[in-house]
Design a protein around this motif. Structure first.
Motif, PDB file in Angstrom:
ATOM      1  N   ARG A 150      41.052 -10.330  -3.794  1.00 27.58           N
ATOM      2  CA  ARG A 150      42.229 -11.215  -4.120  1.00 27.58           C
ATOM      3  C   ARG A 150      42.958 -10.243  -5.087  1.00 27.58           C
ATOM      4  O   ARG A 150      44.317 -10.518  -4.898  1.00 27.58           O
ATOM      5  CB  ARG A 150      41.542 -12.301  -5.117  1.00 27.58           C
ATOM      6  CG  ARG A 150      41.125 -13.424  -4.226  1.00 27.58           C
ATOM      7  CD  ARG A 150      40.552 -14.767  -5.263  1.00 27.58           C
ATOM      8  NE  ARG A 150      41.498 -14.932  -6.166  1.00 27.58           N
ATOM      9  CZ  ARG A 150      42.567 -15.800  -6.000  1.00 27.58           C
ATOM     10  NH1 ARG A 150      42.886 -16.194  -4.935  1.00 27.58           N
ATOM     11  NH2 ARG A 150      43.531 -15.919  -7.093  1.00 27.58           N
ATOM     12  N   SER A 151      42.504  -9.480  -5.659  1.00 29.56           N
ATOM     13  CA  SER A 151      43.504  -8.535  -6.560  1.00 29.56           C
ATOM     14  C   SER A 151      44.238  -7.661  -5.595  1.00 29.56           C
ATOM     15  O   SER A 151      45.502  -7.545  -5.852  1.00 29.56           O
ATOM     16  CB  SER A 151      42.579  -7.601  -7.575  1.00 29.56           C
ATOM     17  OG  SER A 151      41.734  -8.390  -8.244  1.00 29.56           O
ATOM     18  N   VAL A 152      43.683  -7.206  -4.622  1.00 29.18           N
ATOM     19  CA  VAL A 152      44.458  -6.336  -3.611  1.00 29.18           C
ATOM     20  C   VAL A 152      45.391  -7.116  -3.176  1.00 29.18           C
ATOM     21  O   VAL A 152      46.700  -6.786  -2.815  1.00 29.18           O
ATOM     22  CB  VAL A 152      43.425  -5.774  -2.467  1.00 29.18           C
ATOM     23  CG1 VAL A 152      44.290  -5.463  -1.343  1.00 29.18           C
ATOM     24  CG2 VAL A 152      42.641  -4.586  -3.369  1.00 29.18           C
ATOM     25  N   ALA A 153      45.258  -8.306  -2.531  1.00 28.22           N
ATOM     26  CA  ALA A 153      46.037  -9.096  -1.912  1.00 28.22           C
ATOM     27  C   ALA A 153      47.269  -9.601  -2.837  1.00 28.22           C
ATOM     28  O   ALA A 153      48.371  -9.623  -2.243  1.00 28.22           O
ATOM     29  CB  ALA A 153      45.461 -10.574  -1.388  1.00 28.22           C
ATOM     30  N   GLU A 338      43.143 -21.005 -11.546  1.00 28.82           N
ATOM     31  CA  GLU A 338      43.106 -20.453 -10.034  1.00 28.82           C
ATOM     32  C   GLU A 338      41.840 -19.344  -9.982  1.00 28.82           C
ATOM     33  O   GLU A 338      41.176 -19.419  -8.917  1.00 28.82           O
ATOM     34  CB  GLU A 338      44.424 -19.633  -9.684  1.00 28.82           C
ATOM     35  CG  GLU A 338      44.440 -19.046  -8.274  1.00 28.82           C
ATOM     36  CD  GLU A 338      45.862 -18.138  -8.013  1.00 28.82           C
ATOM     37  OE1 GLU A 338      45.982 -17.394  -7.302  1.00 28.82           O
ATOM     38  OE2 GLU A 338      46.589 -18.551  -8.960  1.00 28.82           O
ATOM     39  N   LEU A 339      41.746 -18.709 -11.124  1.00 26.32           N
ATOM     40  CA  LEU A 339      40.705 -17.798 -11.157  1.00 26.32           C
ATOM     41  C   LEU A 339      39.412 -18.370 -11.034  1.00 26.32           C
ATOM     42  O   LEU A 339      38.256 -17.857 -10.209  1.00 26.32           O
ATOM     43  CB  LEU A 339      40.875 -16.813 -12.464  1.00 26.32           C
ATOM     44  CG  LEU A 339      42.327 -15.900 -12.238  1.00 26.32           C
ATOM     45  CD1 LEU A 339      42.076 -15.254 -13.937  1.00 26.32           C
ATOM     46  CD2 LEU A 339      42.055 -15.078 -11.437  1.00 26.32           C
ATOM     47  N   MET A 340      39.377 -19.413 -11.767  1.00 27.46           N
ATOM     48  CA  MET A 340      38.005 -20.160 -11.611  1.00 27.46           C
ATOM     49  C   MET A 340      37.676 -20.804 -10.278  1.00 27.46           C
ATOM     50  O   MET A 340      36.518 -20.724  -9.840  1.00 27.46           O
ATOM     51  CB  MET A 340      37.975 -21.407 -12.721  1.00 27.46           C
ATOM     52  CG  MET A 340      38.005 -20.973 -14.012  1.00 27.46           C
ATOM     53  SD  MET A 340      36.575 -20.058 -14.634  1.00 27.46           S
ATOM     54  CE  MET A 340      37.152 -19.535 -16.232  1.00 27.46           C
ATOM     55  N   ARG A 341      38.769 -21.244  -9.652  1.00 19.56           N
ATOM     56  CA  ARG A 341      38.503 -21.891  -8.214  1.00 19.56           C
ATOM     57  C   ARG A 341      38.281 -20.855  -7.244  1.00 19.56           C
ATOM     58  O   ARG A 341      37.334 -21.086  -6.407  1.00 19.56           O
ATOM     59  CB  ARG A 341      39.887 -22.418  -7.872  1.00 19.56           C
ATOM     60  CG  ARG A 341      39.925 -23.639  -6.614  1.00 19.56           C
ATOM     61  CD  ARG A 341      40.536 -22.654  -5.345  1.00 19.56           C
ATOM     62  NE  ARG A 341      41.817 -22.351  -5.800  1.00 19.56           N
ATOM     63  CZ  ARG A 341      42.511 -21.583  -5.177  1.00 19.56           C
ATOM     64  NH1 ARG A 341      41.890 -20.939  -4.161  1.00 19.56           N
ATOM     65  NH2 ARG A 341      43.898 -21.277  -5.517  1.00 19.56           N
ATOM     66  N   SER A 342      38.689 -19.906  -7.256  1.00 11.92           N
ATOM     67  CA  SER A 342      38.285 -18.739  -6.485  1.00 11.92           C
ATOM     68  C   SER A 342      36.959 -18.209  -6.351  1.00 11.92           C
ATOM     69  O   SER A 342      36.295 -17.966  -5.251  1.00 11.92           O
ATOM     70  CB  SER A 342      39.421 -17.528  -6.564  1.00 11.92           C
ATOM     71  OG  SER A 342      38.990 -16.834  -7.839  1.00 11.92           O
ATOM     72  N   VAL A 343      36.487 -18.253  -7.424  1.00 13.98           N
ATOM     73  CA  VAL A 343      34.831 -18.018  -7.709  1.00 13.98           C
ATOM     74  C   VAL A 343      34.075 -19.098  -7.088  1.00 13.98           C
ATOM     75  O   VAL A 343      33.269 -18.863  -6.447  1.00 13.98           O
ATOM     76  CB  VAL A 343      34.787 -17.742  -9.337  1.00 13.98           C
ATOM     77  CG1 VAL A 343      33.072 -17.647  -9.329  1.00 13.98           C
ATOM     78  CG2 VAL A 343      35.301 -16.581  -9.778  1.00 13.98           C
ATOM     79  N   SER A 344      34.392 -20.607  -7.496  1.00 11.68           N
ATOM     80  CA  SER A 344      33.604 -21.574  -7.297  1.00 11.68           C
ATOM     81  C   SER A 344      33.737 -21.866  -5.915  1.00 11.68           C
ATOM     82  O   SER A 344      32.542 -22.165  -5.261  1.00 11.68           O
ATOM     83  CB  SER A 344      33.919 -22.719  -8.117  1.00 11.68           C
ATOM     84  OG  SER A 344      35.315 -23.345  -7.839  1.00 11.68           O
TER      85      SER A 344
END
Length: 436
Positions: A150-153, A338-344
């Protein structure tokens, strides 16, 4: 285990979960997303000024193509159940290359509709295949790999948008064609990097002797379309990805039509979001690894979304400075959500799927974001924003409630899987029943 704060993004990229194959895939994803960023930033203007398409037809083109793209995720997952992910990714990049090159020669609306739909479906299929690759290459550290991806994207999208800005500043047909070719070159480079990874065997179902999956009972695991529990998870996950539409559509339109904040603030929303994802995704993921962490992230997502919506609701009550401050804080909160959602979302999609049928299941799970991208913007513009501040409050409260419902359902399914997990032969031999 996840990467700790001290490891940092650069260290994670040098030593990603999955080793050499993961480094190659992450570099390929960067080039792919950079090309996608070029196209995303220039496509509307290309169809408007080069093709000569009016607003109505352009809206129909992009909307219909987006709906067609929904099929890409389950199709990619289904094929990955039978064929090598590596080979499928190479063919997917080749198909997208052929589609973008066709754009250089087509002006007919219906032909363009088919080509753009193919690009959208290919994009979604590629993302699903990359997710399946991560589950194979990174194993239990897949959450860390996903954070790196995600960081790369996000960094790549920003780089692609910067390249597109140069072409758009020139504004000639040749410049637009050069941007399309740049996107095509990104597919070629990504495919070449994928070819350098090691081939992995496709998933052909449960190997001989493997016990039945505890979540689905004895016998072969059902297809994901027949697994009601998993489909319910995917259904709930659709509104749980609304943060993207809030950032891309809700914030800019609310600023323009309901606040006194300057229009020049709108690009700052994207800059803040991109920087936060690049700098924080890995650290957030490290605090919410494994299934229990994903469950803990769900209510946090709901609470952050509710707070962001509340700020939007009151942002129009003050002057320009007040509105600017509230909307900027809203951007920070919705990015944290968004950061939380990407994890869950991703971790639970993997954990809830039967291991031997993960590709097909992950393909179905990948539909949630595609569907939200199609229905999210009109829901915000025609429903939430039309209702005014109360619309934002209702949306935030609804998402907060759904996050609790999804957490409860996912926890119950995970408990059922853990309780029904069969003992190993060695453990069975030492039980009192076996000893007797």
């Amino acid at each position: 285990m996840g990467t700790t704060d001290g490891d940092g993004l650069l260290a994670g990229l040098r030593r990603p979960p999955g080793g050499r194959d993961a480094r190659l895939m992450l570099l390929g994803q960067f080039l792919d997303r950079a090309g996608t960023g070029v196209w995303a930033a220039s496509s509307v203007l290309y169809f408007t000024f080069v093709v000569g398409m009016d607003g109505d037809r352009l809206g129909l083109l992009l909307g219909a193509a987006g709906v067609a793209g929904i099929a890409g995720s389950p199709l990619g997952g289904r094929l990955a159940q039978r064929f090598s992910v590596r080979a499928l990714l190479v063919w997917c990049h080749a198909l997208r290359l052929a589609a973008v090159l066709a754009l250089l020669t087509l002006t007919d609306f219906w032909a363009l509709l088919g080509v753009v739909a193919l690009i959208c479906a290919g994009d979604r299929a590629a993302k699903t295949l990359e997710m399946i690759f991560a589950t194979e290459a990174a194993g239990e550290r897949r959450a860390t790999y996903q954070a790196l991806a995600r960081s790369v994207a996000n960094a790549a999208y920003g780089a692609g948008a910067g390249v597109a800005a140069i072409g758009l500043a020139v504004g000639t047909t040749t410049a637009y064609h050069a941007l399309i070719l740049a996107n095509g070159v990104s597919y070629v480079a990504a495919a070449l990097l994928v070819l350098r990874t090691r081939t992995k065997a496709p998933h052909h179902g449960r190997p001989a002797g493997r016990p039945a999956d505890p979540a689905t009972g004895p016998g072969p695991a059902p297809a994901p379309w027949r697994d009601r529990g998993y489909l319910l998870f995917v259904l709930l996950d659709i509104p749980m990805t609304i943060d993207g539409a809030i950032l891309d559509v809700g914030l800019p339109l609310w600023l323009v039509h309901h606040t006194d904040a300057p229009h020049a603030l709108i690009p700052a929303f994207l800059v803040i979001n991109t920087l936060m994802v690049v700098l924080l995704q890995l650290r957030v993921t490290a605090r919410f690894t494994d299934a229990s962490g994903a469950l803990r992230a769900l209510p946090r997502y709901g609470a952050l979304t509710l707070l962001a919506c509340a700020l939007l609701a009151v942002s129009g009550t003050g002057g320009a400075w007040t509105a600017s401050a509230l909307l900027t804080l809203c951007t920070v909160l919705i990015t944290l959500a968004e950061l939380m959602r990407s994890v869950s979302s991703w971790e639970l999609a993997v954990r809830l799927a039967p291991e031997h049928a993960r590709p097909a299941y992950l393909g179905v799970a990948g539909m949630s974001q595609s569907i939200e991208k199609s229905v999210g913007p009109p829901v915000l513009t025609s429903g939430v924003m039309a209702a005014g501040p109360l619309g934002w409050i209702a949306l935030g409260a609804g998402i907060a409630g759904l996050s609790l419902v999804q957490r409860r359902l996912c926890a119950a399914r995970l408990r059922a899987r853990a309780a029904a997990a069969p003992l190993s032969p060695a453990a069975r031999a030492t039980t009192p029943q076996a000893a007797g």
